[in-house]
Design a protein around this motif. Structure first.
Motif, mmCIF file in Angstrom:
data_model
loop_
_atom_site.group_PDB
_atom_site.id
_atom_site.type_symbol
_atom_site.label_atom_id
_atom_site.label_comp_id
_atom_site.label_asym_id
_atom_site.label_seq_id
_atom_site.Cartn_x
_atom_site.Cartn_y
_atom_site.Cartn_z
ATOM 1 N N HIS A 39 6.878 8.404 2.643
ATOM 2 C CA HIS A 39 7.854 7.317 2.771
ATOM 3 C C HIS A 39 7.190 5.965 2.465
ATOM 4 C CE1 HIS A 39 11.391 5.164 4.025
ATOM 5 N NE2 HIS A 39 10.715 4.533 4.979
ATOM 6 N N ALA A 40 5.974 5.774 2.972
ATOM 7 C CA ALA A 40 5.241 4.532 2.704
ATOM 8 C C ALA A 40 4.973 4.380 1.207
ATOM 9 C CB ALA A 40 3.923 4.513 3.482
ATOM 10 N N ARG A 41 4.591 5.474 0.537
ATOM 11 C CA ARG A 41 4.367 5.425 -0.913
ATOM 12 C C ARG A 41 5.636 4.983 -1.640
ATOM 13 N NH1 ARG A 41 0.245 9.209 -0.283
ATOM 14 N NH2 ARG A 41 1.549 10.946 0.306
ATOM 15 N N GLU A 42 6.766 5.532 -1.220
ATOM 16 C CA GLU A 42 8.040 5.185 -1.850
ATOM 17 C C GLU A 42 8.379 3.711 -1.623
ATOM 18 O OE1 GLU A 42 10.811 5.636 -4.416
ATOM 19 O OE2 GLU A 42 9.419 7.245 -3.932
ATOM 20 N N LEU A 43 8.157 3.209 -0.425
ATOM 21 C CA LEU A 43 8.410 1.798 -0.141
ATOM 22 C C LEU A 43 7.519 0.888 -0.978
ATOM 23 C CD1 LEU A 43 8.839 1.911 3.753
ATOM 24 C CD2 LEU A 43 10.635 1.579 2.023
ATOM 25 N N ILE A 44 6.259 1.274 -1.155
ATOM 26 C CA ILE A 44 5.331 0.486 -1.966
ATOM 27 C C ILE A 44 5.789 0.474 -3.415
ATOM 28 C CG2 ILE A 44 2.960 0.404 -2.869
ATOM 29 C CD1 ILE A 44 2.100 1.465 -0.027
ATOM 30 N N ARG A 45 6.176 1.621 -3.931
ATOM 31 C CA ARG A 45 6.676 1.688 -5.318
ATOM 32 C C ARG A 45 7.899 0.792 -5.492
ATOM 33 N NH1 ARG A 45 5.737 7.700 -4.669
ATOM 34 N NH2 ARG A 45 3.745 8.033 -5.720
ATOM 35 N N GLN A 46 8.815 0.835 -4.536
ATOM 36 C CA GLN A 46 10.011 -0.001 -4.614
ATOM 37 C C GLN A 46 9.649 -1.485 -4.567
ATOM 38 O OE1 GLN A 46 12.735 1.233 -1.523
ATOM 39 N NE2 GLN A 46 12.880 3.319 -2.327
ATOM 40 N N ALA A 47 8.750 -1.846 -3.659
ATOM 41 C CA ALA A 47 8.357 -3.256 -3.524
ATOM 42 C C ALA A 47 7.674 -3.765 -4.784
ATOM 43 C CB ALA A 47 7.437 -3.431 -2.313
ATOM 44 N N CYS A 48 6.957 -2.879 -5.477
ATOM 45 C CA CYS A 48 6.271 -3.265 -6.713
ATOM 46 C C CYS A 48 7.172 -3.150 -7.933
ATOM 47 C CB CYS A 48 5.029 -2.392 -6.916
ATOM 48 S SG CYS A 48 3.733 -2.699 -5.707
ATOM 49 N N GLY A 49 8.328 -2.522 -7.758
ATOM 50 C CA GLY A 49 9.244 -2.361 -8.886
ATOM 51 C C GLY A 49 8.732 -1.394 -9.934
ATOM 52 N N LYS A 50 7.904 -0.438 -9.517
ATOM 53 C CA LYS A 50 7.352 0.561 -10.453
ATOM 54 C C LYS A 50 7.374 1.923 -9.783
ATOM 55 C CE LYS A 50 4.112 0.065 -13.266
ATOM 56 N NZ LYS A 50 4.343 0.178 -14.656
ATOM 57 N N GLU A 51 8.274 2.751 -10.230
ATOM 58 C CA GLU A 51 8.417 4.079 -9.636
ATOM 59 C C GLU A 51 7.311 5.045 -10.055
ATOM 60 O OE1 GLU A 51 10.616 4.776 -7.211
ATOM 61 O OE2 GLU A 51 11.111 2.658 -7.368
ATOM 62 N N LEU A 53 4.014 4.441 -10.026
ATOM 63 C CA LEU A 53 2.713 4.105 -9.435
ATOM 64 C C LEU A 53 2.123 5.297 -8.695
ATOM 65 C CD1 LEU A 53 3.200 0.611 -7.749
ATOM 66 C CD2 LEU A 53 1.958 1.137 -9.833
ATOM 67 N N ASP A 54 0.820 5.472 -8.844
ATOM 68 C CA ASP A 54 0.096 6.393 -7.975
ATOM 69 C C ASP A 54 -0.326 5.585 -6.759
ATOM 70 O OD1 ASP A 54 0.180 8.756 -9.403
ATOM 71 O OD2 ASP A 54 -1.662 8.331 -10.499
ATOM 72 N N VAL A 55 0.034 6.036 -5.578
ATOM 73 C CA VAL A 55 -0.312 5.338 -4.345
ATOM 74 C C VAL A 55 -1.141 6.292 -3.494
ATOM 75 C CG1 VAL A 55 0.554 4.196 -2.277
ATOM 76 C CG2 VAL A 55 1.824 3.998 -4.434
ATOM 77 N N HIS A 56 -2.348 5.869 -3.152
ATOM 78 C CA HIS A 56 -3.255 6.683 -2.346
ATOM 79 C C HIS A 56 -3.712 5.880 -1.141
ATOM 80 C CE1 HIS A 56 -3.498 9.547 -5.660
ATOM 81 N NE2 HIS A 56 -3.557 8.486 -6.437
ATOM 82 N N PHE A 57 -3.920 6.550 -0.042
ATOM 83 C CA PHE A 57 -4.368 5.888 1.184
ATOM 84 C C PHE A 57 -5.784 6.334 1.508
ATOM 85 C CE2 PHE A 57 0.273 6.384 1.638
ATOM 86 C CZ PHE A 57 0.620 5.045 1.631
ATOM 87 N N LEU A 58 -6.626 5.357 1.819
ATOM 88 C CA LEU A 58 -7.990 5.640 2.260
ATOM 89 C C LEU A 58 -8.160 5.025 3.641
ATOM 90 C CD1 LEU A 58 -8.863 4.964 -1.234
ATOM 91 C CD2 LEU A 58 -10.216 6.735 -0.149
#
Length: 192
Positions: A39-51, A53-58
């Motif tokens: 869900h956090a990855r999806e929110l980040i993609r939406q906020a950046c306006g780029k569906e 995006l690869d989003v990874h958490f460290l």
């Protein structure tokens, strides 16, 4: 008294703590393979306006900087940054531990310029003994800087254009990005 030494000086916002209590007994896969990370990855993609995006958490900033920089650089390359840059002064040698040199450049305000990057790049390729000198392989900046200054959109655009011209990835350490985005003098959006 408000203390500004770091972002680890206090606990967590009350709403986050409430959500942690609400979900405490849920069993999830963890390691960012759970529904909350998705869900956090999806929110980040939406906020950046780029569906796409690869989003990874460290787990932390040093681990993130180390992972990104070590994965981008070839063994003979180093990372350009301001002399006050986080990877130069606050990462306890983590970058150098991977065999990559931090190539610190002078700065009075914590920022480096596109012109400095171009000069460092050109100086390397003009050097007749360049095969014996660490090659600039990427550029690292903090937004905001360790001095609290912000790169403007124009400065970031100039840096990015120079990096593209030189074939150098531009890495923006976003550990304090939220503070920078909220600053009244900021002219950069998350989509930028």
């Amino acid at each position: 008294m408000i203390r500004f030494e770091c972002d680890y000086a206090e606990g967590v916002h009350q709403k986050i703590l409430e959500n942690m209590m609400r979900t405490n007994l849920e069993q999830t896969a963890g390691y960012s393979e759970d529904v909350y990370s998705d869900h956090a990855r999806e929110l980040i993609r939406q906020a950046c306006g780029k569906e796409d995006l690869d989003v990874h958490f460290l787990v932390g900033g040093t681990q993130t900087n180390l992972t990104v920089i070590a994965s981008v650089l070839r063994p003979h390359q180093g990372v350009l940054c301001a002399v006050s840059g986080h990877v130069n002064v606050h990462e306890t040698g983590a970058i150098e531990a991977t065999g990559h040199k931090v190539l610190a450049m002078p700065s009075t305000d914590g920022k480096i310029t596109a012109e400095q990057v171009q000069e460092a790049y050109d100086a390397h390729w003009r050097d007749e003994s360049r095969e014996h000198v660490v090659q600039p392989g990427m550029v690292y900046i903090s937004q905001p800087t360790e001095n609290g200054t912000l790169y403007s959109k124009a400065e970031l655009t100039a840096l990015r254009e120079t990096c593209l011209k030189c074939g150098l990835p531009l890495y923006v350490d976003g550990a304090r990005l939220g503070y920078g985005m909220a600053a009244p003098t900021n002219d950069v959006t998350l989509k930028d």
